[in-house]
Write an enzyme that holds these catalytic residues in place. Structure first.
Site, PDB file in Angstrom:
ATOM      1  N   GLU A  71       0.843  -1.201   0.000  1.00 15.56           N
ATOM      2  CA  GLU A  71       0.000   0.000   0.000  1.00 15.56           C
ATOM      3  C   GLU A  71       0.875   1.247   0.000  1.00 15.56           C
ATOM      4  OE1 GLU A  71      -2.787   1.577   0.023  1.00 15.56           O
ATOM      5  OE2 GLU A  71      -4.350   0.060   0.052  1.00 15.56           O
ATOM      6  N   ARG A 122      -7.250   1.168  13.509  1.00 18.01           N
ATOM      7  CA  ARG A 122      -5.908   1.511  13.044  1.00 18.01           C
ATOM      8  C   ARG A 122      -6.049   2.515  11.920  1.00 18.01           C
ATOM      9  NH1 ARG A 122      -5.155  -0.425   7.921  1.00 18.01           N
ATOM     10  NH2 ARG A 122      -5.815  -2.532   7.354  1.00 18.01           N
ATOM     11  N   GLU A 154      -9.741  -5.218  10.220  1.00 18.63           N
ATOM     12  CA  GLU A 154     -10.572  -6.162   9.474  1.00 18.63           C
ATOM     13  C   GLU A 154     -10.415  -7.582  10.019  1.00 18.63           C
ATOM     14  OE1 GLU A 154      -8.520  -5.017   5.878  1.00 18.63           O
ATOM     15  OE2 GLU A 154     -10.425  -4.475   4.935  1.00 18.63           O
ATOM     16  N   ASN A 201      -9.676   5.570   2.757  1.00 19.90           N
ATOM     17  CA  ASN A 201      -8.722   5.117   1.749  1.00 19.90           C
ATOM     18  C   ASN A 201      -8.188   6.267   0.909  1.00 19.90           C
ATOM     19  OD1 ASN A 201      -7.314   2.766   1.055  1.00 19.90           O
ATOM     20  ND2 ASN A 201      -9.209   1.570   1.196  1.00 19.90           N
ATOM     21  N   ASP A 244      -9.879   1.825  -3.840  1.00 18.43           N
ATOM     22  CA  ASP A 244      -8.855   1.787  -2.784  1.00 18.43           C
ATOM     23  C   ASP A 244      -7.966   3.036  -2.885  1.00 18.43           C
ATOM     24  OD1 ASP A 244      -6.960   0.981  -0.902  1.00 18.43           O
ATOM     25  OD2 ASP A 244      -7.177  -1.119  -1.377  1.00 18.43           O
TER      26      ASP A 244
HETATM   27  O1  LIG Z   1      -5.202  -1.302   2.109  1.00 24.07           O
HETATM   28  C1  LIG Z   1      -6.300  -0.910   2.465  1.00 24.07           C
HETATM   29  O2  LIG Z   1      -6.799   0.105   2.117  1.00 24.07           O
HETATM   30  C2  LIG Z   1      -7.003  -1.796   3.452  1.00 24.07           C
HETATM   31  O3  LIG Z   1      -6.233  -1.723   4.603  1.00 24.07           O
HETATM   32  C3  LIG Z   1      -7.018  -3.173   2.897  1.00 24.07           C
HETATM   33  O4  LIG Z   1      -7.307  -4.100   3.851  1.00 24.07           O
HETATM   34  C4  LIG Z   1      -7.883  -3.359   1.692  1.00 24.07           C
HETATM   35  O5  LIG Z   1      -7.499  -2.464   0.707  1.00 24.07           O
HETATM   36  C5  LIG Z   1      -9.366  -3.320   1.947  1.00 24.07           C
HETATM   37  O6  LIG Z   1      -9.762  -4.495   2.577  1.00 24.07           O
HETATM   38  C6  LIG Z   1     -10.174  -3.176   0.704  1.00 24.07           C
HETATM   39  O7  LIG Z   1     -11.183  -2.299   0.923  1.00 24.07           O
HETATM   40 ZN   LIG Z   2      -5.898   1.394   0.669  1.00 27.49          ZN
END
Ligand SMILES: O=C(O)[C@H](O)[C@@H](O)[C@H](O)[C@H](O)CO
Ligand SMILES: [Zn+2]
Length: 301
Positions: free
Chosen positions: A20, A103, A123, A156, A206
């Site tokens: 990420e 978090r 999650e 996100n 995302d």
């Molecule tokens: O990276 C992120 O943004 C979340 O922490 C991830 O767990 C996934 O992308 C999410 O589950 C999808 O919505």
């Molecule tokens: Zn993300």
């Protein structure tokens, strides 16, 4: 419609659990990113192809450049300063103290050097979590924190328009890319509206970044693609498919920011999926898009 002959290459096949927050660091010709559940901040040198890693003590969900040197990162529910040389993390501020299972998730620095990041409940499986637990915050250069709103599911992707007057934001489970009016002087946001609703096959929005033409690129989790959107017309301009489904985020980098880097995840995939997508969790480079990005803003504190 952009005619493109995009070329996609997996540049790092280390199979991160959940890559990420890709950020290009021009000074070192490197791509920074995080592996959230592995608690790692990584730096891939595009010239030597070597990866360095710093492990922190909680899930690390975003990383950003820092004007005074080193980096900042969101670790657990803390905004931290990261010293790469001695691998130390110093806490600058803590959020969501009353929400023990929250978090931070994605974060990015605004054009004035404030570090924006939002939170979510942890999650139990990808996109499965207690809803409405997250909030959006920013860490100002003087280290004070402002909260914008709560009731977020999965905070996100985020970025700012080229004239700095609009803030774009994704709460993943709304399946929408939203815009706010942005006041760069004060860091205040207002007038929330949706600029794009994802189509079913595009799955979950995302990470996100803007290009030099002011168009938005959104990584589609479970959709195996990045899409280019015109936030003014609400139209999708382009789709670039990748060889993995869990595409998590994107940024521009490389020479003149002419390449796009895309992170991906392998957590949440079953054994069969992993066999079919051996590059799941890898880092991808897309060239030939025909549009460039802009440099990331560094945190000013
Ligand atoms: O990276 C992120 O943004 C979340 O922490 C991830 O767990 C996934 O992308 C999410 O589950 C999808 O919505
Ligand atoms: Zn993300």
């Amino acid at each position: 419609m952009t005619m493109s002959s995009a070329k996609i290459e997996c540049v790092l096949r280390e199979n991160w659990r959940c890559g990420e927050s890709p950020v290009w660091e021009e000074a070192s010709n490197s791509l920074l990113f995080v592996d959230i559940p592995a608690k790692k901040v990584c730096r891939w040198d595009s010239l030597s192809k070597q990866v360095q890693q710093v492990t922190v003590d909680a899930p690390v969900s975003s990383v950003a450049l820092r004007q005074s040197g080193g980096y900042v990162a969101t670790v657990g529910t803390k905004f931290c300063a990261l010293n790469w040389e001695d691998q130390s993390a110093v806490v600058l501020a803590t959020v969501d103290k009353d929400k023990k299972s929250n978090r931070f998730n994605d974060g990015k620095v605004d054009p004035a050097g404030r570090y924006f990041a939002g939170t979510m409940a942890e999650e139990t499986a990808p996109a499965v979590l207690e809803r409405h637990q997250g909030s959006l915050y920013s860490l100002f250069p003087d280290h004070h924190v402002e909260k914008y709103f709560d009731q977020v599911d999965i905070s996100n992707g985020l970025d700012w328009s080229l004239d700095h007057k609009i803030f774009y934001y994704i709460d993943s489970l709304s399946y929408s890319v939203d815009a706010f009016d942005y006041d760069l002087q004060t860091g205040k946001i207002s007038n929330r509206r949706s600029v794009y609703k994802l189509e079913k096959e595009e799955q979950i929005p995302d990470g996100m970044c803007i290009d030099v033409e002011g168009k938005l690129w959104v990584a589609c989790y479970n959709g195996g693609r990045v899409i280019r959107l015109d936030p003014e017309t609400g139209k999708r301009l382009q789709t670039v498919k990748l060889p993995v489904v869990k595409t998590t985020s994107c940024c521009f980098g490389g020479k003149d920011y002419s390449e796009m880097y895309v992170t991906s995840a392998r957590d949440g995939m079953d054994p069969e999926g992993l066999l079919q997508q051996p590059e799941a969790g890898g880092i991808f480079k897309i060239t030939g898009l025909g549009v460039k990005g802009i440099p990331p803003y560094p945190y000013a504190g």
